[in-house]
Design a protein around this motif. Sequence first.
Motif, short mmCIF file in Angstrom:
data_model
loop_
_atom_site.label_atom_id
_atom_site.label_comp_id
_atom_site.label_asym_id
_atom_site.label_seq_id
_atom_site.Cartn_x
_atom_site.Cartn_y
_atom_site.Cartn_z
N LEU A 187 -0.11 3.95 1.25
CA LEU A 187 -0.34 4.61 2.54
C LEU A 187 0.78 4.31 3.52
CD1 LEU A 187 -4.12 4.23 3.22
CD2 LEU A 187 -2.85 6.32 3.05
N ILE A 188 1.36 3.11 3.42
CA ILE A 188 2.45 2.78 4.34
C ILE A 188 3.63 3.69 4.07
CG2 ILE A 188 4.01 0.96 5.09
CD1 ILE A 188 1.88 -1.02 4.59
N THR B 126 -7.27 2.14 -6.77
CA THR B 126 -6.45 1.31 -5.90
C THR B 126 -5.27 2.14 -5.41
OG1 THR B 126 -5.10 -0.64 -5.71
CG2 THR B 126 -5.18 0.38 -7.87
N LEU B 127 -4.80 1.81 -4.23
CA LEU B 127 -3.60 2.49 -3.75
C LEU B 127 -2.45 1.52 -3.60
CD1 LEU B 127 -4.11 5.21 -1.04
CD2 LEU B 127 -3.04 5.36 -3.23
N LEU B 128 -2.69 0.26 -3.92
CA LEU B 128 -1.59 -0.69 -3.88
C LEU B 128 -0.67 -0.40 -5.05
CD1 LEU B 128 -3.62 -3.88 -3.07
CD2 LEU B 128 -2.54 -2.30 -1.53
N PHE C 183 -5.84 7.61 -6.23
CA PHE C 183 -6.86 6.59 -5.94
C PHE C 183 -8.15 6.84 -6.69
CE2 PHE C 183 -10.47 5.27 -3.25
CZ PHE C 183 -10.24 3.91 -3.23
N ALA D 24 -2.41 10.27 -3.06
CA ALA D 24 -3.58 9.48 -2.69
C ALA D 24 -4.75 9.84 -3.59
CB ALA D 24 -3.94 9.71 -1.24
N ALA E 235 0.16 13.48 0.57
CA ALA E 235 -1.18 12.90 0.51
C ALA E 235 -1.78 13.07 -0.87
CB ALA E 235 -2.08 13.54 1.55
N ILE F 105 3.36 6.75 2.90
CA ILE F 105 2.96 8.03 3.50
C ILE F 105 3.30 8.02 4.98
CG2 ILE F 105 1.01 9.51 4.10
CD1 ILE F 105 -0.29 8.87 1.59
N MET F 106 2.99 6.89 5.64
CA MET F 106 3.31 6.79 7.06
C MET F 106 4.80 6.90 7.30
SD MET F 106 3.36 3.63 9.53
CE MET F 106 5.10 3.57 9.27
N ALA G 224 5.80 10.38 7.17
CA ALA G 224 5.38 11.09 8.38
C ALA G 224 6.35 10.81 9.51
CB ALA G 224 3.97 10.68 8.77
N SER H 240 0.82 -1.20 0.00
CA SER H 240 0.00 0.00 0.00
C SER H 240 0.86 1.26 0.00
CB SER H 240 -0.89 -0.01 1.23
OG SER H 240 -1.50 1.23 1.39
#
Lengths: 73, 162, 290, 250
Positions: free
Chosen positions: C97-98, C152-154, C147, C144, C141, C100-101, C104, C95
């Motif tokens: 998002l990971i 999909t965000l994978l 998406f 994102a 972000a 992005i994390m 952060a 993902s």
Amino acid sequence: MGKENEIKNKILAIVTSIPLLLGIFLNLPLAVTIAILVVFVPISTYYVGLVLMARAKNKEDEEKRKKITFTGY
Amino acid sequence: MIGRLFNKLANPDQVPKIFAFVIIVVLLFSLTLSFELNQNQLYPKPAPQVQIELAKKNIDISYNLAPYNRGGLPLDPNNKGIVKSQYYTPYEGWITAYLTPFSEWLRDISYHLGTTIVAHPGGILDEILYYTRGLDTILESTILFAAFTIASWVILNRTGKK
Amino acid sequence: MYYPVNFNLIYILLEIITAFIFGGLLLGLHRKVMARIQGRPGPPIVQHLLHTFKFYIKELSIPNTSSMPLYVAIVLAMDAVWILALIVGPILGGSFLIIIMCYAVHKVAEHGIGLASGSPYTKLGSTRAVLSATAEMPLIAVPALVFFKTDTLLLDGIINYQIVNGSLFTQLPLVALAMFVLVLSKTPYSPFGIVWGKDIVSGYKTEHFGVIRGVMMMGEILAFFALLWCFITIFFGGIITAPLAYMVAMTGITVILAFICALTPMVAPYHAVMIQWIFAILAVVNVLLI
Amino acid sequence: MEERNLTIDLDLFDNIYRNLSVIWCIKMNDIVDINGLIIGHFPFVDIVPYITPFSLALVATIVTFTVFLAISNPEYRSITRFKEDVVRKETVEKKEARFRRFMTILCGVALIGVVTTGDIFNFALFVSLTGISNIGIFAGIKDTHVLDAAFQYGLVLMICSLPLFGGVALILANTGTLSLGVLGNLPSNQIINVGRTLLLIGAVGEGALAPFFATKVEMIRAKGAPFINMMHLSSLMVFTRIIELLLILG
């Protein structure tokens, strides 16, 4: 940094690299592999770095270099 | 123009005002949209007034509790209340449904903790909330307690106290 | 998506080492190109890697004023987080998002590194880290928003979408620009590099030397590589698939970055936030228009 | 569009709510598309946290950070004064440090809630809890400049509860559910979009992100490294999580 500290760092460097070696020789599941890499790679690089630093510091030429800089003052 | 706006934003005193203004703009914009409730999620009972009329017709005393009465007889294990729940639970419709994991654990370990379960946050106190969601009660009171902790600490340790 | 149950540790470790070496060479190239533009001979390309290794044998002394476990742990956290990103991104295609994390946490680590030493210079750097994080988080972000286009965000899914529908760079150019600004802000000597600007000595890195600095530089190299990889994968995933093509593309982007870094001055902190925020808004506008 | 929604809902509510465990395994399309495979879920009665690689990574990060920040000592500041020939080392008072450490741990616990919960009302509550513990971290400081900024941040936090809970309420009223697992399958409409916008504004204010960053930047000039770092961590984690949440709602 005293002598004890150096020994402690050496032990820690070996201990923190053990999981990496284990991961190389055993076929571990993915989650465990990720956990090992994420946790132990930075820590072992840190302690290996400390050990390398101590070695570099103990070298004779390092001592000589220090003497020269201090007499230079 | 943009520069002046950003200079304003860089001043902490102005931030809440601008923030509130942004919210007002969004809310005003949202007022123009058509709002629709999800009919299927309304409580599966007649409206309160209708309930009272029905009660008068049937001489059913329990209907005097109009909106808070969810059917079923108290302490009767065979007579469950009529509820529409969000999450599935085997104890649905009972007053003791939706216990938190901690309360469930209390329930399982002993026969003698009935009142404790009822009284502690996450027990059935939040039955009033209709949605009967256990953890919310704990969280809400936690927020409140955190606020109290801060306020009391600030008061006890304020500088320049006599 | 399918996660293989068994994945070889050696393979992943080799990938991380490759990323480290190649990323180091890229940063060296970056310095070289910048020097040539400014009319200097510049250091050799391996210089950045040598620099990192050099710090491993330099003496480490921890300031008396530092807040202790944090001072060391937060630097290690910076490494750990980008190793995680490198596993999730290139190897698992997981993902976005990971990542992005991870970014952060990188910002949090920058802030923590600056605070933990207790020096006023690093404190200034960490204050600026917070300032830049407020603008860079919306910026990261922004992908994102991809998406809404791809559903999909994978990262695997995004690559598949691009193989079918052509590269996203032509479809969402402004989002790509926003991501590029983000990569730019993580490059040394960049106009948005307010956290390590030379006007505040070295920003949050001022008090860190010796082994800790080596570990920190390793983390930064991994971060640069991971961000470049993400940029290429998200916006050119359909075209660039082979490892060699990735290397060429990364080199190309590094040269472009070097040109930008060499020719622009560093902007003031608040202006940096302003400019980055404008890019984020542009990207959102781009998505809304389509 | 609304009418179509309602007809879909009728089917959903009869079949899906009764068999939540089935849904969580099969029909979580949006969450799977965003986060990767769902590894598992905890069927707590009213709050259904689900585990994905994303939430696992977040929880691991937050736990590690909270532990390290809780055991760290605050840093020293060397201060020289005019007419004094000494360098003083100043740090956070012990009593103050204890209180702020407690608030740091509370913030970490709330953050774990923020990133794991599978229910948007609980999400809003957890975010409020992080906000209030952030204020707690800064309440103990005896520095008027910092306190002034913290006061403004507190005002923003209080205003934030309107968009956060308002957004959740709008979504609940329109779809009739708070569960992310079910919301991930519902089609989006105007009201949900307004709710999402409000949630985003709430998170931006809560994390003091741009363009409302001024308060945070002034606040973090205070002493006490580990505690202040927690505030930064919390705001960025909340922002990371809200991206996921908004995309799931869409």
